[in-house]
Design a protein around this motif. Sequence first.
Motif, PDB file in Angstrom:
ATOM      1  N   GLN A 137      -7.280  66.882  37.403  1.00 22.66           N
ATOM      2  CA  GLN A 137      -7.543  65.696  36.597  1.00 22.66           C
ATOM      3  C   GLN A 137      -7.322  66.025  35.131  1.00 22.66           C
ATOM      4  O   GLN A 137      -7.908  66.972  34.603  1.00 22.66           O
TER       5      GLN A 137
ATOM      6  N   ARG B 297      -8.045  64.763  31.682  1.00 23.62           N
ATOM      7  CA  ARG B 297      -8.928  63.751  31.089  1.00 23.62           C
ATOM      8  C   ARG B 297      -8.625  63.560  29.603  1.00 23.62           C
ATOM      9  O   ARG B 297      -8.634  64.519  28.824  1.00 23.62           O
ATOM     10  N   PRO B 298      -8.386  62.329  29.192  1.00 21.21           N
ATOM     11  CA  PRO B 298      -8.226  62.042  27.764  1.00 21.21           C
ATOM     12  C   PRO B 298      -9.512  62.423  27.038  1.00 21.21           C
ATOM     13  O   PRO B 298     -10.609  62.034  27.476  1.00 21.21           O
TER      14      PRO B 298
ATOM     15  N   LEU C 159       0.700  59.271  32.149  1.00 14.16           N
ATOM     16  CA  LEU C 159      -0.741  59.219  31.950  1.00 14.16           C
ATOM     17  C   LEU C 159      -1.052  58.158  30.904  1.00 14.16           C
ATOM     18  O   LEU C 159      -0.431  58.132  29.833  1.00 14.16           O
TER      19      LEU C 159
ATOM     20  N   ALA D 209      -4.405  56.601  28.985  1.00 11.86           N
ATOM     21  CA  ALA D 209      -5.849  56.769  28.784  1.00 11.86           C
ATOM     22  C   ALA D 209      -6.607  55.538  29.268  1.00 11.86           C
ATOM     23  O   ALA D 209      -7.792  55.618  29.593  1.00 11.86           O
TER      24      ALA D 209
ATOM     25  N   PRO E  17      -7.663  55.166  34.453  1.00 12.07           N
ATOM     26  CA  PRO E  17      -8.160  56.428  35.040  1.00 12.07           C
ATOM     27  C   PRO E  17      -7.392  56.853  36.289  1.00 12.07           C
ATOM     28  O   PRO E  17      -7.312  58.046  36.589  1.00 12.07           O
TER      29      PRO E  17
ATOM     30  N   TRP F 200      -4.830  59.569  35.779  1.00 10.41           N
ATOM     31  CA  TRP F 200      -5.205  60.884  35.258  1.00 10.41           C
ATOM     32  C   TRP F 200      -5.120  61.993  36.299  1.00 10.41           C
ATOM     33  O   TRP F 200      -5.118  63.163  35.965  1.00 10.41           O
TER      34      TRP F 200
ATOM     35  N   THR G  44     -10.307  70.355  36.296  1.00  9.30           N
ATOM     36  CA  THR G  44     -10.220  69.471  35.131  1.00  9.30           C
ATOM     37  C   THR G  44      -9.484  70.138  33.984  1.00  9.30           C
ATOM     38  O   THR G  44      -9.714  71.302  33.655  1.00  9.30           O
TER      39      THR G  44
END
Lengths: 290, 267
Positions: free
Chosen positions: B45, B47-48, B101, B103, B106, B109, B215
């Motif tokens: 994943q 993540r922003p 991707l 932001a 989700p 992501w 992550t």
Amino acid sequence: MRRSRRPSGLLGAGAVLLAVVAFGPPPDGAPAGAGVAPEPDAPAPLPRPAGWPAPRYDVSATPPTQAGVALGRALFYDPRLSRDGTISCASCHLQATGFTHADHALSHGIEGRVGRRSTLALVNLAWNPVLHWDGGVHHLDVQPLTPLTHPAEMDHSPAAVVADLNRSKPCRARFARAFRGDSVPTGQRVLLALAQFTGQFVSYRSRYDKHVRHEPGGELTEQELTGLALFRRHCAAPHRATRTLDPRLRAPFPLTANDQRDLIAFLLTLTDDEFLTDPQFGYPVEEGGG
Amino acid sequence: MTPITRRSLLLLLLLGLALAPLARWAAARPPARPGGGRVALRTVQVRPWFGTHPLRLEAPAGRTAAGEAVTISTLRFYFTGLTLQHADGRASTDPTGYHLLDADDPASWAVAVPLASEAPVVAVSLVRGTDSAANAAGALGGPLDPALGMYWAWQSGYVNVKLEGTSPVRPVAARRGFSFHVGGYRAPAATRRVVRVPLAAPDAAPEGAPTAALTLLADVARWLDAAPLAATPDVLIPGPAAAVQADRAAAIFRHPLATDQLAADAP
């Protein structure tokens, strides 16, 4: 300007034979899209006139079909491609004048906004290494994005166009026919369909083309031949090169009144009445608005 | 024929009948991986992020190193070739091509990577941006569809990274906004970047959850720390300025640290 300088000898005959074997109708035969209710999946190959080099535009990944060409034609004449629904591609690219905007030095987009470029003719596009006056577009597929998004032209966004088309049931049916049952309009499909249609604009029946192929009907007058020589001397290089053009080639050359008459006489041999009036390129009346 | 022979023939026939579907099933299966066994997937994943927190769009995101308050409205970028480098030297690569991707989405992501090894992961690499083949091709589909707002007309091709937002240090005339549209595929101003993120510690999937998500953070603060907004003009075309921003946009990827508030939820 034209790329039909190669003599059509045995090589040309071979190309015709290949086209017949591979696609059915020969280049000079029945035009693609003619006739009523063709099979949606029936191929609509780009015309490949004898003696011409291979087109630059590669259709091997998505070979044009009758339904794809029909969809592209509907989109070409669809004003929903402009932000306020008033302008279609055909507003500035009129078939009767070789898909350019005659009598308009600069074309006007939505709300009467006047652009800064003169509309280019749409012809033999699959052979162009680049498009637009400055070669600013490198692929036939993506060319429509420029007029579509330009504030002085259609001033729209591809995402909004796709959303608009998605709301129309007849439109989705048209996409389903063109894309093997998948009815979802996407940006990619809009662009591919437009290229399938505009790729069909091939002018190979003009007097000049016949002249190059040494065919009957290709006789040029003394004046037209003088104009051709002028064209070759002063215009041919700029018309072949675009992006990497030597700036010296853009310099205007002294043109006497006689030269002008000769040059225009020659340029008229490039026009092709059959191309300018071919019903398969016109407004899709029988198919309704979609 | 003796009864025994007959019985063994019958058995053979039954065995053959029983095995036939098995053989068909085996033929229909995807080719076995070199290590044998079924292919496990590991979700990565991306993540922003902003500093120590999940990036919240259209809300104060935080301050840059220069003390500039920032609100981010758009973060979108292309990546491909997400690869897990394992401690045993093997590598697991996502074979599915380009991802966009966003932001704001989700679902965009996460990427599931088929595992080539069960050894801990020591680094993650990816290619941020599109290659020149994608840029020179015509109209492409899926995440590369030109209608997704990540394609420039003219010869410029794809916008590889889009970062937009506002900051009080930006001019009023620009409505305090900033836009970094990083694209361009021609040398020397190409904006595609190969990124390798060494993990802070080898990532061994927890016991009983061998496919737990790994992550990675896309930390916009790292980008803006290197590009003070008061002194960095917008970038909307390919060129040297885009290439500089491309380097900064490649430096946003990192492995979470203890100070990162992973439990905090993005909106």
